[in-house]
Write an enzyme that holds these catalytic residues in place. Structure first.
Site: not given
Ligand code: EPU
Length: 423
Positions: A311, A333, A122, A127-131, A403, A98, A22-23
């Site tokens: 996950d 995480i 989810c 879930r921030p996007i600052d990075q 999903r 997401r 999926k991802n």
């Molecule tokens: N984070 C920040 N700032 C950012 C981005 C992330 O602080 O700009 C923090 C998050 O709050 C979290 C950590 O960094 O504490 C890791 O977040 P990450 O960005 O790695 O997560 P993501 O890309 O939003 C993906 C998967 C998730 C999975 C996470 C961790 C997708 C679409 N989603 O999310 O998958 O839990 O990586 O491996 O790829 C799922 O499939 O059920 C799912 C939630």
């Protein structure tokens, strides 16, 4: 909203084939818009997140064709971006998942501007996007959020830069890679995520003509190119779907052979299941998991890859509710990912959550109850709990499960689970 009715107490025995990841799918489908020609993505999982993404791509002007699936073939999708027009994905679609935020990186790279509704998906935690924003800004864009829409703009072509991620983020790593692919010059992402789907995306991009090196390590170097061709790419198998069925096998004292897996991607899960007493046999292309009575208690700590995946945390927590002692589950995480705990407690589980840690005291059995799938993996965890429990469990809001899991009722029924979906 539909519900799932699960009758517990049956051992799951047989074979299950997992689909494409999926991802990976939700990163590579938007990545195809970077190319000038059509791409074919193979092994696309038959899940709602993929259908929604294909709808978004169509809305943006791409032609999306699903090939008919024959017995031995995995589903394939062709995306032809030649009719692509600069546009904004509708909130009604982008808000459903997401990964719609990957369109920011893609559209910014192609058009120098992108407007994408704040991503959904989810909702277990903020879930921030600052990075992501930090990366786009380093590449020369300005980013702001107005009325729930993320708006990114660059004065011209993005310019390669050095980006150090403050947290290891899969999403930010992927988004910056997407944006940097067509940028002018070299981008280096440090402290990058090493998840196999980051490598999968790099492999697709490179096949299409990009120059991405180092994916799978914590430093990724992208030399921007002026155009990409389309490419044909098969997605890697979904390790979380595999992990879910492996845990279901051990939890029901069953015996399941999970096919179409890359065992290396599942080492942390295999090792933990072995610690609980399950027999885990890795045979290159498949993993066989045999339960061995009541699981032993274990300590779990979620970590970025290759650590134990967040996950799969909710699913293994469900299994540990009936362990022969007390287990500790630490979520590192996400600041909290324990919404499933209240639902498991309705079934008789004894769990105390303190911050990022859950203390799970094993009980001899769970009993069926009416529970709610609050998110995708919580839904998977409750399904496993229902399969272990005495009596009937009714799981509400199972759209969350659909999903990210391909035909779960069909796959579980094929190994002897008693469950039915009620629309
Ligand atoms: N984070 C920040 N700032 C950012 C981005 C992330 O602080 O700009 C923090 C998050 O709050 C979290 C950590 O960094 O504490 C890791 O977040 P990450 O960005 O790695 O997560 P993501 O890309 O939003 C993906 C998967 C998730 C999975 C996470 C961790 C997708 C679409 N989603 O999310 O998958 O839990 O990586 O491996 O790829 C799922 O499939 O059920 C799912 C939630």
């Amino acid at each position: 909203m539909s519900k799932l009715v699960v009758t517990g107490g049956h051992r799951l025995i047989g074979r299950i084939r997992v689909g494409g990841r999926k991802n990976s799918a939700v990163a590579i489908l938007p990545a195809t818009l970077l190319a000038d020609g059509p791409s074919i993505v193979e092994s696309v999982p038959d899940i709602q997140d993929v259908s929604v993404y294909c709808e978004i791509l169509r809305h943006l002007g791409a032609k999306v064709t699903h090939f008919p699936v024959r017995d031995s073939e995995a589903p394939r999708v062709m995306i032809d971006p030649r009719g692509l027009a600069q546009g904004t994905p509708p909130e009604s679609l982008a808000g459903k998942l997401r990964a719609s935020y990957y369109l920011l990186g893609v559209l910014l790279a192609r058009y120098g501007q992108a407007e994408v509704p704040f991503p959904g998906g989810c909702d277990f935690v903020t879930r921030p996007i600052d990075q992501h924003v930090k990366g786009f800004t380093a590449l020369g864009a300005t980013v702001k959020v107005e009325d729930g829409i993320v708006k990114a703009r660059a004065p011209g072509r993005l310019v390669g830069a050095h980006v150090y991620l403050d947290v290891v983020s899969v999403g930010a790593t992927i988004n910056i890679m997407l944006a940097a692919t067509l940028a002018d010059g070299v981008t280096v992402i440090e402290n990058a995520a090493k998840e196999p789907h980051v490598v999968d995306l790099a492999n697709y991009l490179n096949a299409a003509g990009a120059q991405v090196k180092g994916a799978g390590t914590d430093i990724i170097r992208i030399t921007g190119v002026t155009r990409l061709e389309g490419a044909t790419h098969a997605l890697i198998p979904d390790e979380i779907e595999a992990a879910t069925y492996m845990i279901a096998a051990a939890a029901t004292d069953g015996d399941i052979t999970v096919e179409n897996v890359i065992p290396k991607h599942l080492e942390s899960v295999s090792a933990k299941l072995a610690e609980t007493g399950a027999e885990v046999e890795d045979n290159g292309d498949y993993i066989r998991v045999k339960g061995n009575g009541r699981p032993r208690p274990v300590a779990i700590k979620t970590l970025p890859y290759p650590g134990f995946p967040t996950d799969a945390q909710e699913q293994i927590t469900a299994m540990l509710t009936v362990a022969s002692g007390t287990s500790l589950v630490t979520e590192t995480i996400w600041e909290s990912r324990f919404k499933h705990v209240d639902e498991l407690k309705r079934m008789g589980a004894q769990i105390t959550v303190d911050g990022r840690m859950a203390v799970v005291e094993g009980v001899t059995r769970l009993t069926g109850a009416s529970v709610k799938a609050t998110d995708l993996r919580a839904g998977a965890a409750l399904t496993i709990a229902g399969l272990m429990a005495e009596g009937e469990t009714e799981i509400l809001d199972i759209e969350h499960i659909e999903r990210g899991y391909e035909r779960p009722v069909e796959k579980l029924s094929s190994v002897g689970a008693k469950l039915r979906k009620i629309p």
